[in-house]
Design an enzyme around this catalytic site. Structure first.
Site, PDB file in Angstrom:
ATOM      1  N   ARG A  54       0.766  -1.312  -0.100  1.00 54.36           N
ATOM      2  CA  ARG A  54      -0.018  -0.004  -0.007  1.00 54.36           C
ATOM      3  C   ARG A  54       0.756   1.401   0.013  1.00 54.36           C
ATOM      4  O   ARG A  54       0.397   2.413  -0.659  1.00 54.36           O
ATOM      5  CB  ARG A  54      -0.929  -0.059   1.294  1.00 54.36           C
ATOM      6  N   ILE A  62      -7.314   7.637  -1.306  1.00 52.13           N
ATOM      7  CA  ILE A  62      -6.948   6.273  -1.159  1.00 52.13           C
ATOM      8  C   ILE A  62      -7.791   5.752  -0.147  1.00 52.13           C
ATOM      9  O   ILE A  62      -7.682   6.112   1.081  1.00 52.13           O
ATOM     10  CB  ILE A  62      -5.685   5.821  -1.095  1.00 52.13           C
ATOM     11  N   SER A  63      -8.758   4.595  -0.315  1.00 50.41           N
ATOM     12  CA  SER A  63      -9.519   4.071   0.475  1.00 50.41           C
ATOM     13  C   SER A  63      -9.192   3.508   1.721  1.00 50.41           C
ATOM     14  O   SER A  63      -8.022   2.982   1.494  1.00 50.41           O
ATOM     15  CB  SER A  63     -10.729   3.158   0.043  1.00 50.41           C
ATOM     16  N   GLN A  64      -9.627   3.547   2.656  1.00 49.53           N
ATOM     17  CA  GLN A  64      -9.212   2.847   4.117  1.00 49.53           C
ATOM     18  C   GLN A  64      -9.316   1.505   3.751  1.00 49.53           C
ATOM     19  O   GLN A  64     -10.001   0.830   3.165  1.00 49.53           O
ATOM     20  CB  GLN A  64     -10.571   3.065   5.077  1.00 49.53           C
ATOM     21  N   PRO A  65      -8.097   0.879   4.162  1.00 46.58           N
ATOM     22  CA  PRO A  65      -7.949  -0.394   3.997  1.00 46.58           C
ATOM     23  C   PRO A  65      -9.114  -1.519   4.057  1.00 46.58           C
ATOM     24  O   PRO A  65      -9.475  -2.372   3.549  1.00 46.58           O
ATOM     25  CB  PRO A  65      -6.644  -0.950   5.104  1.00 46.58           C
TER      26      PRO A  65
END
Length: 218
Positions: free
Chosen positions: A35, A61-64
């Site tokens: 990431r 960038i989205s949360q994991p």
């Protein structure tokens, strides 16, 4: 293990497994994709933070956890063709590539298309094609798809995306009347004319802009 391998392992255990993500293939993909390659240099130390991060151009960038949840809900097989709407920095496409045979990723911003292509190349991804286009219209030339993941919130589910699903395929998309608050919706195509819809609860995404989405990002 180096610091990034350790960080990914901690993310998988603390942010994903403990919250109920159980698909072993999804967890393995999240543990393998670097990431930190997909975040701006100024954000590298927060790459595995439990939340979204800015990547510029008004995008994130989205949360994991959200990436993992979306992948789990899509139930992707190894031979699947997947469409992603909202390439961003390329991170989710890299995770999807670990699960599927081929990934088509679309973004309306050429700057992000270029960024995601560069990041995906650095990460060694070979089965992702990134296209600059109106994502709300999908990708008719590559349809139908086994799974469609949408990484931006729409006022309603675009008909074009529903039509490009295979029978048995699944679409995950945030939908809501607000540009900043939605519900995460999963749609499964049961037949040529029938669809099943599940509401997975409240989420907050950037707006999905396009002909079948919002008219602007404001």
């Amino acid at each position: 293990m180096d610091q990034w391998t350790t960080a990914r392992a901690e993310t998988v255990e603390q942010q994903l497994h403990r919250r109920g993500i159980s698909d072993k293939r999804v967890l393995a993909a999240m543990a393998s994709v670097p990431r930190h390659i997909f975040v701006p240099e100024s954000q590298v130390n927060r790459a595995y933070w439990d939340g979204p991060l800015s990547i510029g151009y008004g995008q994130t960038i989205s949360q994991p956890y959200v990436v993992a949840l979306t992948c789990e809900l899509l139930e992707i097989s190894e031979n699947a063709k997947v469409l992603e709407i909202g390439a961003g920095s390329g991170y989710a496409a890299a995770v999807l590539e670990n699960l599927a045979h081929k990934v088509i990723s679309i973004d309306r911003l050429q700057e992000l298309v270029s960024l995601s292509r560069e990041n995906l190349k650095r990460a060694g991804c070979r089965n992702v094609e990134v296209i600059c286009a109106d994502g709300t219209l999908g990708c008719p030339a590559e349809a139908p798809f086994d799974a469609i993941a949408v990484a931006a919130g729409a006022p309603a589910v675009p008909d074009s995306l529903k039509k490009q699903l295979k029978v048995g395929g699944r679409l995950v998309i945030p939908v809501g009347r607000s540009k900043r608050q939605q519900d995460l919706i999963r749609i499964e195509r049961l037949s040529e004319t029938e669809f099943k819809t599940d509401n997975l609860g409240a989420v907050a995404y950037v707006p999905l802009v396009g002909a079948e989405g919002w008219t602007d990002a404001g």
